[in-house]
Design a protein around this motif. Structure first.
Motif, PDB file in Angstrom:
ATOM      1  N   MET A  67       0.381  -1.479   0.630  1.00  9.18           N
ATOM      2  CA  MET A  67       0.147  -0.032   0.014  1.00  9.18           C
ATOM      3  C   MET A  67       1.330   1.439  -0.051  1.00  9.18           C
ATOM      4  N   SER A  68       1.948   1.096   0.386  1.00  8.68           N
ATOM      5  CA  SER A  68       2.867   2.676   0.687  1.00  8.68           C
ATOM      6  C   SER A  68       3.273   2.490  -0.765  1.00  8.68           C
ATOM      7  N   GLN A  69       3.453   1.972  -1.232  1.00  9.72           N
ATOM      8  CA  GLN A  69       4.068   1.888  -2.656  1.00  9.72           C
ATOM      9  C   GLN A  69       2.921   2.630  -3.911  1.00  9.72           C
ATOM     10  N   THR A  70       1.907   2.302  -3.644  1.00 10.47           N
ATOM     11  CA  THR A  70       0.578   3.426  -3.985  1.00 10.47           C
ATOM     12  C   THR A  70       0.379   4.472  -3.693  1.00 10.47           C
ATOM     13  N   VAL A  71       0.321   4.677  -2.567  1.00 10.62           N
ATOM     14  CA  VAL A  71       0.263   6.037  -1.383  1.00 10.62           C
ATOM     15  C   VAL A  71       1.297   6.836  -2.097  1.00 10.62           C
ATOM     16  N   ILE A  72       2.507   6.689  -2.952  1.00 15.10           N
ATOM     17  CA  ILE A  72       3.597   7.082  -2.423  1.00 15.10           C
ATOM     18  C   ILE A  72       4.122   7.502  -3.848  1.00 15.10           C
ATOM     19  N   ASP A  73       4.266   6.335  -4.933  1.00 12.82           N
ATOM     20  CA  ASP A  73       4.678   6.864  -5.633  1.00 12.82           C
ATOM     21  C   ASP A  73       2.962   7.106  -7.012  1.00 12.82           C
ATOM     22  N   ASP A  74       1.719   7.067  -7.085  1.00 15.22           N
ATOM     23  CA  ASP A  74       0.872   7.912  -7.230  1.00 15.22           C
ATOM     24  C   ASP A  74       0.956   9.533  -7.504  1.00 15.22           C
ATOM     25  N   SER A  75       0.768   9.679  -8.716  1.00 17.78           N
ATOM     26  CA  SER A  75       0.980  11.470  -7.956  1.00 17.78           C
ATOM     27  C   SER A  75      -0.147  12.444  -8.043  1.00 17.78           C
ATOM     28  N   ARG A  76      -1.301  11.172  -8.021  1.00 18.01           N
ATOM     29  CA  ARG A  76      -2.787  11.906  -7.396  1.00 18.01           C
ATOM     30  C   ARG A  76      -3.664  10.881  -7.096  1.00 18.01           C
ATOM     31  N   PRO A  77      -2.837  10.795  -6.450  1.00 14.81           N
ATOM     32  CA  PRO A  77      -3.494   9.114  -5.635  1.00 14.81           C
ATOM     33  C   PRO A  77      -5.272   9.428  -5.015  1.00 14.81           C
ATOM     34  N   GLN A  78      -5.882  10.949  -4.626  1.00  9.03           N
ATOM     35  CA  GLN A  78      -6.647  11.122  -3.199  1.00  9.03           C
ATOM     36  C   GLN A  78      -7.893  10.753  -5.749  1.00  9.03           C
ATOM     37  N   GLN A  79      -7.490  11.652  -6.722  1.00  7.83           N
ATOM     38  CA  GLN A  79      -8.120  11.064  -8.091  1.00  7.83           C
ATOM     39  C   GLN A  79      -8.807   9.646  -7.576  1.00  7.83           C
ATOM     40  N   ARG A  80      -7.643   9.291  -7.943  1.00 10.98           N
ATOM     41  CA  ARG A  80      -7.413   7.803  -8.662  1.00 10.98           C
ATOM     42  C   ARG A  80      -8.453   7.587  -7.772  1.00 10.98           C
ATOM     43  N   PHE A  81      -8.229   7.131  -6.065  1.00 13.66           N
ATOM     44  CA  PHE A  81      -8.752   5.943  -5.379  1.00 13.66           C
ATOM     45  C   PHE A  81      -9.958   6.494  -5.287  1.00 13.66           C
ATOM     46  N   THR A  82     -10.818   8.099  -5.320  1.00 12.10           N
ATOM     47  CA  THR A  82     -11.727   8.232  -5.770  1.00 12.10           C
ATOM     48  C   THR A  82     -12.677   8.272  -6.485  1.00 12.10           C
ATOM     49  N   SER A  83     -12.084   7.302  -8.450  1.00  9.74           N
ATOM     50  CA  SER A  83     -12.238   7.294  -9.608  1.00  9.74           C
ATOM     51  C   SER A  83     -12.455   5.728  -8.911  1.00  9.74           C
ATOM     52  N   LEU A  84     -11.966   4.839  -8.563  1.00 10.14           N
ATOM     53  CA  LEU A  84     -11.823   3.581  -7.207  1.00 10.14           C
ATOM     54  C   LEU A  84     -13.044   3.319  -7.245  1.00 10.14           C
ATOM     55  N   TYR A  85     -13.557   4.150  -6.659  1.00 11.22           N
ATOM     56  CA  TYR A  85     -15.330   4.244  -5.596  1.00 11.22           C
ATOM     57  C   TYR A  85     -16.396   4.012  -6.136  1.00 11.22           C
ATOM     58  N   LYS A 123      -8.067  -6.703  -5.936  1.00 12.39           N
ATOM     59  CA  LYS A 123      -7.913  -5.867  -6.978  1.00 12.39           C
ATOM     60  C   LYS A 123      -7.422  -5.046  -6.561  1.00 12.39           C
ATOM     61  N   HIS A 124      -7.120  -4.368  -5.753  1.00  8.53           N
ATOM     62  CA  HIS A 124      -6.952  -2.865  -6.278  1.00  8.53           C
ATOM     63  C   HIS A 124      -6.113  -2.630  -4.741  1.00  8.53           C
ATOM     64  N   LYS A 125      -6.040  -4.129  -3.790  1.00  9.97           N
ATOM     65  CA  LYS A 125      -4.866  -3.843  -2.918  1.00  9.97           C
ATOM     66  C   LYS A 125      -5.380  -2.653  -1.985  1.00  9.97           C
ATOM     67  N   VAL A 126      -6.795  -3.041  -1.138  1.00  7.91           N
ATOM     68  CA  VAL A 126      -6.561  -1.954  -0.065  1.00  7.91           C
ATOM     69  C   VAL A 126      -7.170  -3.257   0.345  1.00  7.91           C
ATOM     70  N   LYS A 127      -7.161  -3.323   2.291  1.00  9.19           N
ATOM     71  CA  LYS A 127      -6.982  -4.362   2.695  1.00  9.19           C
ATOM     72  C   LYS A 127      -8.258  -4.410   3.595  1.00  9.19           C
ATOM     73  N   TYR A 128      -9.077  -5.371   3.548  1.00  8.41           N
ATOM     74  CA  TYR A 128     -10.156  -5.778   3.644  1.00  8.41           C
ATOM     75  C   TYR A 128     -10.471  -6.828   5.229  1.00  8.41           C
ATOM     76  N   THR A 129     -10.448  -6.527   6.381  1.00  4.62           N
ATOM     77  CA  THR A 129     -10.865  -7.086   6.945  1.00  4.62           C
ATOM     78  C   THR A 129     -11.792  -7.863   7.772  1.00  4.62           C
ATOM     79  N   GLU A 130     -11.523  -8.889   8.029  1.00  5.80           N
ATOM     80  CA  GLU A 130     -13.035 -10.045   8.521  1.00  5.80           C
ATOM     81  C   GLU A 130     -12.464 -11.379   9.253  1.00  5.80           C
TER      82      GLU A 130
END
Length: 360
Positions: free
Chosen positions: A1-19, A314-321
């Protein structure tokens, strides 16, 4: 997840699109459609159960077996609270007014609680789950959720805070009384609105009528025992359905900005267990799905769960159950970490990711 957050220049926009993509998928599958048959059946069963309890109460008369009625009433009122929760989230009807009045009548008229007070508090929780300074469910109270909260305490309150994990379930016996008191304090303010005054009339009438009937039909000792047991069990049942959903999940710094998908998924926990757990927790065991789709009807949450779980993987967001009993072990250990060991039991993974050096 750290790689996803840091290397993406616009993570907020990308994750908003994911939702947005996930939301469109769920909507296209028809998973947000109303389930009128389910909810009318549940409401009907609750009313029949309350009628049965009243009949049993009258027939039993002056008997200590009335305590069985008190336990049954606590269980049914917990189900009433779940239905009012669903209606307040506008899961039952298309009409906002129908949902609001159903929630008001169920909560105020049947359970003696203020839905107006609860909805204001609960909306803030949904907007920022487990975020310091924003989520009222982790604000300073009887239970402390951060070492700073514990450090500010003295005397008996500090002693209780140091042992709060072990005392958690005993403290839940006071939750029912606390909900009634907080609701009344909210409704009887001088600046209360017209709707709040109407709700105050519902709540006061229900509570006063209930206590009056108990002490008219039972000796004082039995009436007090009935009332105390009902309130204690109601508090435990309701509090135990909410506690495992977020307690022990990462706490988010007050100033951190998060996209909607991660804000809801990373700070929530699902509880496994099938139809029994679904009943005991009122569908709140599908907490991740509920937070992502608050207006989704309760019986649909289990159907959308595999979609959300696969999407998060698929998008490497931790799902806890976790399992039902395991979840309470986590909560107790979390609270003991804060109290007995006075340290941060969990660090927000996003904070760690932001501080981690970027890798190529």
């Amino acid at each position: 997840m750290s790689q996803t957050v840091i290397d993406d220049s616009r993570p907020q926009q990308r994750f908003t699109s994911l939702y947005t993509d996930l939301s469109h998928t769920v909507r296209d599958l028809g998973l947000l459609k109303r389930r009128y048959g389910y909810y009318w059946t549940r409401i009907g069963l609750v009313l029949l159960s309350l009628g049965g309890i009243v009949t049993g109460f009258i027939l039993l008369g002056n008997s200590w077996f009335q305590l069985l009625m008190a336990g049954a009433l606590a269980m049914v009122l917990t189900q009433v609270a779940f239905l009012s929760h669903d209606s307040a989230h506008r899961q039952i009807f298309d009409s906002a007014a129908w949902n609001d009045w159903t929630a008001r009548i169920l909560a105020g008229g049947l359970a003696g609680m203020s839905i107006d007070w609860w909805r204001g508090k609960h909306s803030k929780h949904h907007n920022a789950p487990n975020q310091l300074g924003k989520d009222p469910d982790i604000a300073i109270g009887v239970v402390a959720f951060t070492p700073d909260h514990v450090a500010s305490r003295t005397g008996l309150v500090k002693w209780l805070g140091d042992r709060q994990g072990w005392l958690f379930f005993p403290l839940l016996t006071l939750e029912g009384l606390s909900l009634h008191v907080a609701g009344l304090q909210h409704l009887i303010r001088r600046d209360a609105t017209k709707l709040q005054r109407i709700e105050a009339g519902l709540v006061v009438s229900r509570l006063a009528g209930y206590v009056t009937v108990l002490f008219l039909l039972l000796p004082p000792g039995k009436a007090a025992a009935f009332l105390g047991l009902q309130l204690a069990l109601f508090g435990v049942m309701l509090g135990a359905s909410f506690a495992p959903n977020h307690k022990g999940m990462p706490l988010v710094p007050a100033t951190m900005k998060l996209d909607f998908l991660r804000r809801q998924v990373l700070m929530s926990r699902n509880i496994r267990g099938g139809v029994v757990v679904d009943f005991l927790m009122g569908g709140l065991n599908y907490q991740i799905e509920h937070h992502l789709f608050p207006s989704m009807p309760r019986p649909t949450l289990r159907h959308v769960r595999p979609i959300v779980r696969e999407y998060c993987a698929k998008h490497k967001v931790k799902y806890t159950e976790v399992g039902f009993f395991e979840s309470y072990g986590i909560v107790i250990d979390y609270l003991n970490n804060v109290g007995l060991r006075a340290r941060d039991p969990f660090q927000c993974p996003l904070s760690a990711a932001m501080r981690a050096p970027a890798t190529s």
